[in-house]
Scaffold this motif. Structure first.
Motif, PDB file in Angstrom:
ATOM      1  N   UNK A 160       3.298   0.012   4.998  1.00  0.00           N
ATOM      2  CA  UNK A 160       4.686   0.004   5.470  1.00  0.00           C
ATOM      3  C   UNK A 160       5.060  -1.366   6.032  1.00  0.00           C
ATOM      4  N   UNK A 161       4.132  -1.980   6.752  1.00  0.00           N
ATOM      5  CA  UNK A 161       4.396  -3.316   7.290  1.00  0.00           C
ATOM      6  C   UNK A 161       4.619  -4.342   6.191  1.00  0.00           C
ATOM      7  N   UNK A 162       3.771  -4.326   5.157  1.00  0.00           N
ATOM      8  CA  UNK A 162       3.943  -5.244   4.041  1.00  0.00           C
ATOM      9  C   UNK A 162       5.245  -4.970   3.295  1.00  0.00           C
ATOM     10  N   UNK A 163       5.569  -3.681   3.149  1.00  0.00           N
ATOM     11  CA  UNK A 163       6.803  -3.297   2.464  1.00  0.00           C
ATOM     12  C   UNK A 163       8.022  -3.796   3.233  1.00  0.00           C
ATOM     13  N   UNK A 169      12.733  -7.468   4.011  1.00  0.00           N
ATOM     14  CA  UNK A 169      13.171  -8.671   4.728  1.00  0.00           C
ATOM     15  C   UNK A 169      13.286  -9.880   3.805  1.00  0.00           C
ATOM     16  N   UNK A 170      12.235 -10.179   3.071  1.00  0.00           N
ATOM     17  CA  UNK A 170      12.225 -11.376   2.233  1.00  0.00           C
ATOM     18  C   UNK A 170      12.635 -11.094   0.782  1.00  0.00           C
ATOM     19  N   UNK A 171      12.677  -9.857   0.369  1.00  0.00           N
ATOM     20  CA  UNK A 171      13.108  -9.453  -0.976  1.00  0.00           C
ATOM     21  C   UNK A 171      12.281 -10.130  -2.078  1.00  0.00           C
ATOM     22  N   UNK A 172      10.976 -10.263  -1.824  1.00  0.00           N
ATOM     23  CA  UNK A 172      10.106 -10.903  -2.813  1.00  0.00           C
ATOM     24  C   UNK A 172       9.562  -9.900  -3.833  1.00  0.00           C
ATOM     25  N   UNK A 173       9.425  -8.643  -3.417  1.00  0.00           N
ATOM     26  CA  UNK A 173       8.871  -7.628  -4.299  1.00  0.00           C
ATOM     27  C   UNK A 173       9.753  -6.387  -4.263  1.00  0.00           C
ATOM     28  N   UNK A 174       9.765  -5.612  -5.349  1.00  0.00           N
ATOM     29  CA  UNK A 174      10.622  -4.416  -5.392  1.00  0.00           C
ATOM     30  C   UNK A 174      10.143  -3.347  -4.417  1.00  0.00           C
ATOM     31  N   UNK A 182       4.915  -6.826 -10.703  1.00  0.00           N
ATOM     32  CA  UNK A 182       5.494  -7.086  -9.384  1.00  0.00           C
ATOM     33  C   UNK A 182       5.418  -5.841  -8.501  1.00  0.00           C
ATOM     34  N   UNK A 183       5.512  -4.674  -9.107  1.00  0.00           N
ATOM     35  CA  UNK A 183       5.416  -3.437  -8.339  1.00  0.00           C
ATOM     36  C   UNK A 183       4.003  -3.107  -7.907  1.00  0.00           C
ATOM     37  N   UNK A 184       3.011  -3.824  -8.457  1.00  0.00           N
ATOM     38  CA  UNK A 184       1.604  -3.571  -8.112  1.00  0.00           C
ATOM     39  C   UNK A 184       1.075  -4.520  -7.038  1.00  0.00           C
TER      40      UNK A 184
END
Length: 318
Positions: A160-163, A169-174, A182-184
């Motif tokens: 959850x923290x990484x998400x 916050x940074x919108x780097x990954x979906x 990218x989803x992995x």
């Protein structure tokens, strides 16, 4: 090497014994799952008919119980369950109305993808950390502190923290809905950090023990650099304990990746198992549990075979 493993009655007896142990383990897990699911309060016939909220007549419920054998004695149900299991039949899903093997096969690859990627990333991170910090007081202290912190954080909280950081916050990954590479990334990082925290401690201890051995002094005396000594000479001496722990963790990841899959909305076995538990879909729950136990047992046999191939002394003792 592989031929030497299978030569002689002693090796064959050992292999037969390990396979028998695996069968007993799978049988025990299947029995525990069968008993546990039947101890859960509620009527599985009503779950099949659409759940508690569905308006179903007693006649229809009686027909469902008769069709699925719920009205039979528990021992008769258990015997039939074992017969089907021995024949490779995990039953038919109550909710999806198709073979459990088909439902599991459809969700298997996403789970394997996450588990293997997470373990491989964690192993690479652990070995790199161990090589760079072993025998060095300050880097070792920083690494151990970080490892203990990562081990104390629940996997779902880490995910959850990484998400929240990299997706919201940074919108780097979906966040969800991307089945590509990218989803992995975030699921892999979540599992890799938790895996590396444990593996790096074992690898570091093995490397430090190897660095204290006379053969490393000989290598240095011949002009080998410190990095070469660590990678070529010390690292391979920690292979056995790291291999053992990696195999154990792979079995756990395949069965326990449910948390990560739910955090990142991955369509794997974890999500299938959660949905099946909520719907009281007994065959699916039992099928996932039994297959996980079988995979765990096969990994254990593969590790034991690898040890006997790598180290002939184990064959002599066994």
């Amino acid at each position: 090497m592989a031929r030497e493993l299978t030569q002689g009655p002693g090796s064959l007896r050992w292999l037969a014994g390990r396979i028998l142990q695996a069968v007993v383990v799978v049988w025990g897990v299947a029995t525990a799952a069968f008993i546990g699911l039947h101890l859960i309060p509620g009527d599985p016939a009503r779950a099949i008919a659409g759940g508690v909220a569905a308006r179903t007549s007693p006649q229809v419920l009686a027909e469902i119980r008769a069709e699925y054998g719920f009205d039979r004695p528990i021992l008769v149900q258990y015997t039939g369950f074992l017969k089907r299991l021995a024949g490779g039949d995990l039953g038919t899903s109550y909710q999806q109305h198709r073979p459990v093997l088909s439902a599991v096969a459809e969700r298997l690859w996403p789970t394997v993808e996450v588990a293997i990627g997470g373990l491989a990333s964690g192993l690479a991170l652990a070995l790199t950390t161990a090589l760079l910090t072993s025998g060095r007081r300050r880097p070792r202290a920083v690494a151990r502190t970080t490892e203990f912190l990562l081990m104390s954080v629940p996997t779902f909280a880490l995910g959850i923290g990484l998400l929240a950081l990299f997706s919201f916050h940074w919108h780097l990954f979906p966040v969800i809905g991307d089945n590509g590479i990218r989803g992995l990334v975030l699921p892999w990082v979540t599992l890799a950090l938790a895996t590396a925290a444990m593996l790096s401690q074992v690898a570091r201890d093995g490397i430090e023990q190897a660095l204290a051995q006379p053969f490393t002094l000989t290598a240095r005396a011949r002009g080998a650099g410190e990095l070469r000594v660590r990678i070529r000479h010390a690292l391979r001496h920690t292979a056995a304990p790291v291999l053992t722990l990696s195999g154990w963790m792979l079995g756990n990841l395949l069965g326990g990746v449910v948390v990560v899959e739910n955090v990142f909305a991955r369509p794997g076995l974890g999500q299938l198992l959660v949905d099946a538990v909520r719907a009281r879909d007994y065959p699916v729950v039992t099928g996932v549990v039994v297959l996980t136990a079988a995979v765990f047992s096969l990994i254990g046999i593969a590790l034991d075979v690898t040890y006997r191939v790598i180290d002939p002394r184990i064959r002599e003792v066994a």
